[in-house]
Design an enzyme around this catalytic site. Structure first.
Site, PDB file in Angstrom:
ATOM      1  N   ASP A 148       0.829  -1.204   0.000  1.00 44.35           N
ATOM      2  CA  ASP A 148       0.000   0.000   0.000  1.00 44.35           C
ATOM      3  C   ASP A 148       0.865   1.257   0.000  1.00 44.35           C
ATOM      4  O   ASP A 148       0.665   2.170  -0.811  1.00 44.35           O
ATOM      5  CB  ASP A 148      -0.937   0.012   1.219  1.00 44.35           C
ATOM      6  CG  ASP A 148      -1.895  -1.168   1.228  1.00 44.35           C
ATOM      7  OD1 ASP A 148      -1.427  -2.307   1.072  1.00 44.35           O
ATOM      8  OD2 ASP A 148      -3.098  -0.946   1.373  1.00 44.35           O
ATOM      9  N   GLU A 188       1.377  -6.402  -5.006  1.00 43.60           N
ATOM     10  CA  GLU A 188       0.914  -5.553  -6.102  1.00 43.60           C
ATOM     11  C   GLU A 188       2.002  -4.642  -6.644  1.00 43.60           C
ATOM     12  O   GLU A 188       2.231  -4.598  -7.853  1.00 43.60           O
ATOM     13  CB  GLU A 188      -0.271  -4.698  -5.642  1.00 43.60           C
ATOM     14  CG  GLU A 188      -0.793  -3.765  -6.722  1.00 43.60           C
ATOM     15  CD  GLU A 188      -2.081  -3.054  -6.347  1.00 43.60           C
ATOM     16  OE1 GLU A 188      -2.253  -1.896  -6.767  1.00 43.60           O
ATOM     17  OE2 GLU A 188      -2.921  -3.651  -5.650  1.00 43.60           O
TER      18      GLU A 188
END
Length: 382
Positions: A17, A277
């Site tokens: 994140d 990610e």
């Protein structure tokens, strides 16, 4: 006066994140000249990927971004920005919401979502969600792989920087020497390994050590080190700087680097095994073959996301390579045997390399995430 953006991020233990929001904040500041504040709840963890950060400071400037500590309580009084991004659904502080309401012209409020290649993403991208009590509207912005999504995060200068790096033979030699890696042996494959804990990783490491392919493995400090220790029969976890030799496998443990350093590792290796990610996207920009260890979710929801990406990524490949790469990725993420699919994929490596070089251009043909995000917000501000 520069347009003002506020980005809010809560740090998750795997750094994906904050990795995404830190890249986005820098790109918006550098390429668009926006005044960007990045509000982060855990500066100590953030500092692991941004070594110049001082966790004790509630406010500081780093790389053109105004970084603020986001306290769990007593959020400070502040003006709301022109554009407000809550990263991955982290709820905004009540005091900041009140500041948004107090603006004569309400901010553009964006919920930056997680990346997925699933088909439903296009239908949800850009949808408006009015607040149930306040005169504010939030829009959902989905990163993705189609023209009807938010695209992927990539600095505009990155492809040229990567190409120059990979074409500089002397520079690459100096890079490897700086990491303590000797000149490449005949037939040697260089692979980076940055993944989660995995039985597949243990099995793969043991298989590589017992194989005939000379493999030099670069392992940044992280969650896979217990698997390294188990596969190689070590009594304790290896540390940064350790060099381990088992059969055909030579393994170097690297310290966790900043984002620029990790990009250069990806650019320099022949193949990259990545996780989450942020690293997943950076491996694509490296223009090298890669294997994605996706973050595990309940009820195997992550496997659905994996298949959605594989359908896109494998589509241009010859059938034999589709099967080998698909089986390798699925086996790794299901923690099954990968030795056979690994050998099959390596046998077809030239075709995989050609696809890896073409893939970034295909994904960036219609603009990167920051470009699409700015275009979206400008329409809302008109």
């Amino acid at each position: 006066m520069a347009q003002r953006w506020d980005i809010f991020c809560t740090v998750i233990d795997n750094y994906g994140d904050i990795g995404v929001t830190w890249r986005l904040a820098r790109q918006l500041a550098h390429e668009y000249g926006f005044a960007v504040r990045l509000w982060v709840d855990d500066l100590a963890s953030f500092a692991r990927i941004a070594p110049g950060l001082q966790p004790a400071l509630a406010q500081q400037s780093l790389d053109g971004v105004d970084i603020r500590h986001w306290p769990a309580q007593d959020f400070p009084a502040t003006d709301a920005a022109d554009v407000v991004i809550e990263a991955f659904g982290c709820p905004l502080p009540e005091r900041y919401l009140a500041a948004m309401v107090g603006r004569a012209r309400k901010p553009v409020w964006i919920n930056l979502e997680y990346l997925s290649a699933e088909d439903w993403v296009a239908g949800c991208h850009g949808l408006a969600s009015p607040h149930p009590q306040l005169p504010l509207t939030k829009h959902f912005f989905f990163p993705g792989f189609g023209d009807d999504t938010g695209g992927l995060l990539c600095e505009q200068s990155l492809p040229a920087e990567r190409d120059a790096w990979q074409a500089d033979a002397a520079g690459l030699d100096a890079y490897w020497q700086g990491l303590g890696v000797p000149p490449r042996r005949a037939g040697e494959l260089r692979v980076s390994l940055f993944c989660y804990e995995s039985a597949a990783a243990r099995q793969w490491l043991a298989s590589c050590a017992a194989g005939s392919q000379p493999l030099r493995l670069l392992v940044p400090q992280g969650k896979v080190l217990p698997d390294v220790a188990a596969a190689l029969g070590l009594a304790q976890l290896p540390q940064a700087g350790d060099v381990l030799q088992r059969g055909a496998l030579t393994l170097h443990v690297l310290p966790l680097s900043d984002q620029h350093g990790y990009d250069r590792l990806l650019w320099s290796c022949d193949l990259n095994i990545v996780r989450g990610e942020d690293s997943f996207v950076r491996a694509q920009w490296a223009a090298r073959p890669f294997l994605w260890h996706i973050y595990r979710q309940d009820e195997d929801a992550h496997l659905v996301k994996l298949e959605a990406f594989l359908q896109r990524y494998l589509a241009p490949l010859p059938v034999a390579l589709q099967q080998a790469v698909g089986e390798l990725w699925r086996g790794w993420n299901r923690e099954q045997g990968v030795s056979a699919s690994w050998r099959q994929a390596l046998a077809l490596l030239p075709a995989w390399q050609a696809h890896a070089r073409a893939w970034p251009q295909m994904q960036l043909a219609h603009g990167d995430l920051a470009t699409r995000l700015v275009q979206f917000t400008e329409k809302q501000l008109q």
